[in-house]
Scaffold this motif. Structure first.
Motif, PDB file in Angstrom:
ATOM      1  N   ILE A 195     -47.238  -8.492  -3.226  1.00 14.90           N
ATOM      2  CA  ILE A 195     -46.712  -8.939  -1.932  1.00 14.90           C
ATOM      3  C   ILE A 195     -46.050 -10.292  -2.134  1.00 14.90           C
ATOM      4  O   ILE A 195     -46.693 -11.246  -2.593  1.00 14.90           O
ATOM      5  N   LEU A 196     -44.775 -10.384  -1.801  1.00 14.83           N
ATOM      6  CA  LEU A 196     -44.053 -11.653  -1.884  1.00 14.83           C
ATOM      7  C   LEU A 196     -43.942 -12.229  -0.476  1.00 14.83           C
ATOM      8  O   LEU A 196     -43.237 -11.695   0.375  1.00 14.83           O
ATOM      9  N   GLY A 197     -44.658 -13.304  -0.230  1.00 19.06           N
ATOM     10  CA  GLY A 197     -44.745 -13.899   1.098  1.00 19.06           C
ATOM     11  C   GLY A 197     -46.064 -13.541   1.748  1.00 19.06           C
ATOM     12  O   GLY A 197     -46.242 -12.419   2.219  1.00 19.06           O
ATOM     13  N   VAL A 246     -40.333  -2.458  -1.026  1.00 14.48           N
ATOM     14  CA  VAL A 246     -40.227  -2.518   0.435  1.00 14.48           C
ATOM     15  C   VAL A 246     -39.649  -3.873   0.811  1.00 14.48           C
ATOM     16  O   VAL A 246     -40.213  -4.914   0.455  1.00 14.48           O
ATOM     17  N   LEU A 247     -38.523  -3.869   1.516  1.00 14.54           N
ATOM     18  CA  LEU A 247     -37.884  -5.100   1.970  1.00 14.54           C
ATOM     19  C   LEU A 247     -37.973  -5.202   3.483  1.00 14.54           C
ATOM     20  O   LEU A 247     -37.516  -4.308   4.201  1.00 14.54           O
ATOM     21  N   MET A 293     -43.904  -5.388  -2.021  1.00 11.83           N
ATOM     22  CA  MET A 293     -43.496  -5.660  -0.647  1.00 11.83           C
ATOM     23  C   MET A 293     -42.968  -7.082  -0.536  1.00 11.83           C
ATOM     24  O   MET A 293     -43.601  -8.021  -1.018  1.00 11.83           O
ATOM     25  N   THR A 294     -41.819  -7.262   0.092  1.00 12.73           N
ATOM     26  CA  THR A 294     -41.285  -8.598   0.310  1.00 12.73           C
ATOM     27  C   THR A 294     -41.258  -8.900   1.808  1.00 12.73           C
ATOM     28  O   THR A 294     -40.747  -8.123   2.600  1.00 12.73           O
ATOM     29  N   ASP A 295     -41.835 -10.042   2.155  1.00 13.62           N
ATOM     30  CA  ASP A 295     -41.858 -10.496   3.549  1.00 13.62           C
ATOM     31  C   ASP A 295     -41.590 -11.994   3.529  1.00 13.62           C
ATOM     32  O   ASP A 295     -42.449 -12.799   3.884  1.00 13.62           O
ATOM     33  N   LEU A 296     -40.385 -12.352   3.093  1.00 12.45           N
ATOM     34  CA  LEU A 296     -40.044 -13.744   2.842  1.00 12.45           C
ATOM     35  C   LEU A 296     -39.251 -14.331   4.008  1.00 12.45           C
ATOM     36  O   LEU A 296     -38.063 -14.055   4.176  1.00 12.45           O
ATOM     37  N   TYR A 297     -39.938 -15.140   4.786  1.00 10.16           N
ATOM     38  CA  TYR A 297     -39.336 -15.787   5.955  1.00 10.16           C
ATOM     39  C   TYR A 297     -39.726 -17.262   5.961  1.00 10.16           C
ATOM     40  O   TYR A 297     -40.792 -17.642   5.460  1.00 10.16           O
ATOM     41  N   VAL A 314     -36.561  -2.342   8.047  1.00  6.89           N
ATOM     42  CA  VAL A 314     -37.361  -2.192   6.835  1.00  6.89           C
ATOM     43  C   VAL A 314     -36.683  -1.199   5.891  1.00  6.89           C
ATOM     44  O   VAL A 314     -36.326  -0.085   6.297  1.00  6.89           O
ATOM     45  N   VAL A 315     -36.500  -1.604   4.633  1.00 14.21           N
ATOM     46  CA  VAL A 315     -35.854  -0.771   3.626  1.00 14.21           C
ATOM     47  C   VAL A 315     -36.879  -0.353   2.584  1.00 14.21           C
ATOM     48  O   VAL A 315     -37.687  -1.171   2.122  1.00 14.21           O
ATOM     49  N   LEU A 316     -36.856   0.928   2.213  1.00  8.71           N
ATOM     50  CA  LEU A 316     -37.757   1.483   1.209  1.00  8.71           C
ATOM     51  C   LEU A 316     -36.906   1.988   0.052  1.00  8.71           C
ATOM     52  O   LEU A 316     -35.988   2.777   0.256  1.00  8.71           O
ATOM     53  N   ALA A 317     -37.199   1.545  -1.165  1.00 11.26           N
ATOM     54  CA  ALA A 317     -36.407   1.951  -2.327  1.00 11.26           C
ATOM     55  C   ALA A 317     -37.333   2.429  -3.433  1.00 11.26           C
ATOM     56  O   ALA A 317     -38.156   1.661  -3.941  1.00 11.26           O
TER      57      ALA A 317
END
Length: 246
Positions: free
Chosen positions: A69-71, A171-172, A138-142, A206-209
Motif C-alpha cells: 500500500i502506497l499512502g 490499483v490506482l 494499491m496506491t492512495d497518494l494524496y 479507481v483503475v485496476l491493472a
C-alpha cells in the motif's frame, strides 16, 4: 465537520493533520473540508469510504499472500485487508511520520509480524521496491492539494509493475478529473494486460491493472463477490456492476 470534536491538531512541513470524532466515527483530515480517512469506532476494519471499497475488487481475481500500500492515511485499507485475509503480509509506505504516528494512536491499526509500515517517499521507495514482490499493489497518494500527480508518470507505473508478481494487480486511486485519461490508459495497456476501471460516484476514479487477463465469467464473479462481501463486511457486488474495461 462542525458537529465533530477535534481530538488532534498538528502540522508538519506538508500541512495540517487533524483528527475528528463524533463518538461513532473518527476522521483524519489534511485540509479544511477534507476527509482523508474514516473509521467506524465499533468496527474499524470495515471500510467506510466508497473508493476504498472499490479498491478491493482485485481480491476477486487473486488470493494474495502479500499486499503493498502506497499512502497510509488513517490505515483503513491496511486494517480491512489484515482482518479479511488470514495470514496476509502487508507493507504500507507513508511519506509523513506524523501521519504514521497519528494513525497508530487514533485509528486502531493492527500490529505484529504481518504488518510493516515504512516512512518513505512512495515514488522513491518503489524505485528500489519491496523486499519481495506483491500480489496486489494499491496506491492512495494524496496531499493537502489533492492527488499526487506523480502516479501518472510512466516511470512510476513501470516501477510499480516491477514490484508485482506475474499474476498480480495494480490499483490506482485517481481523482475524477483523470477519468478515462487517454494517456494514462495507453501507458497502462502497454505495461499491463488487463486494464479496468470504475467511477465510484464520490469523486474518485479507481483503475485496476492486471499482469494477466482474468477470464472469470459473471456467475463466477458473483459467487466470489458474495464470499468477499462476508469477509470485508460490505456489499462488493455494487462495485462489480460499475466496473468496465478501460
Amino acid at each position: 465537520m462542525n458537529n465533530l470534536n477535534l481530538l488532534h491538531d498538528s502540522a508538519d512541513e506538508y500541512g495540517p493533520i487533524r483528527i475528528y470524532d463524533d463518538g461513532k466515527f473518527r476522521i483524519l483530515s489534511f485540509a479544511d473540508g477534507d476527509e482523508q480517512s474514516r473509521i467506524q469506532l465499533s468496527a474499524p476494519h470495515i471500510l467506510q469510504h466508497e473508493y476504498t471499497q472499490a479498491m478491493t475488487i482485485p481480491l476477486l481475481f487473486i488470493e494474495p499472500k502479500r499486499i503493498g500500500i502506497l499512502g497510509l492515511g488513517g490505515g483503513t485499507l491496511l486494517n480491512a485487508l489484515y482482518h479479511a485475509i488470514p495470514g496476509i503480509q502487508i507493507t504500507a509506505v507513508e511519506l509523513r511520520q506524523e501521519v504514521i504516528d497519528t494513525a497508530e494512536m487514533y485509528f486502531r491499526l493492527p500490529k505484529g509480524k504481518r504488518v510493516q509500515i515504512k516512512n518513505a517517499d512512495a515514488q522513491l521507495f518503489i524505485q528500489d521496491g519491496f523486499d519481495k514482490k506483491v500480489d496486489i499493489l494499491m496506491t492512495d497518494l494524496y496531499n493537502t492539494d489533492g492527488m499526487e500527480i506523480g502516479i501518472l508518470e510512466t516511470s512510476f507505473l513501470e516501477n510499480c509493475a516491477k514490484n508485482i508478481k506475474e499474476n498480480g494487480w495494480l490499483v490506482l486511486n485517481c481523482w475524477r478529473n483523470y477519468k478515462d485519461n487517454p494517456e494514462l490508459i495507453a501507458q497502462l495497456k502497454r505495461i499491463f494486460v488487463d486494464v479496468r476501471a470504475l467511477d465510484t460516484g464520490s469523486g474518485n476514479w479507481v483503475v485496476l491493472a492486471g499482469k494477466q487477463k482474468n477470464d472469470m465469467n459473471a456467475k463466477e464473479l458473483k459467487a466470489a463477490g458474495q464470499k468477499l462481501s462476508t469477509q470485508l463486511g460490505f456489499q462488493v457486488s455494487r462495485w462489480l456492476s460499475k466496473m468496465y474495461d478501460a
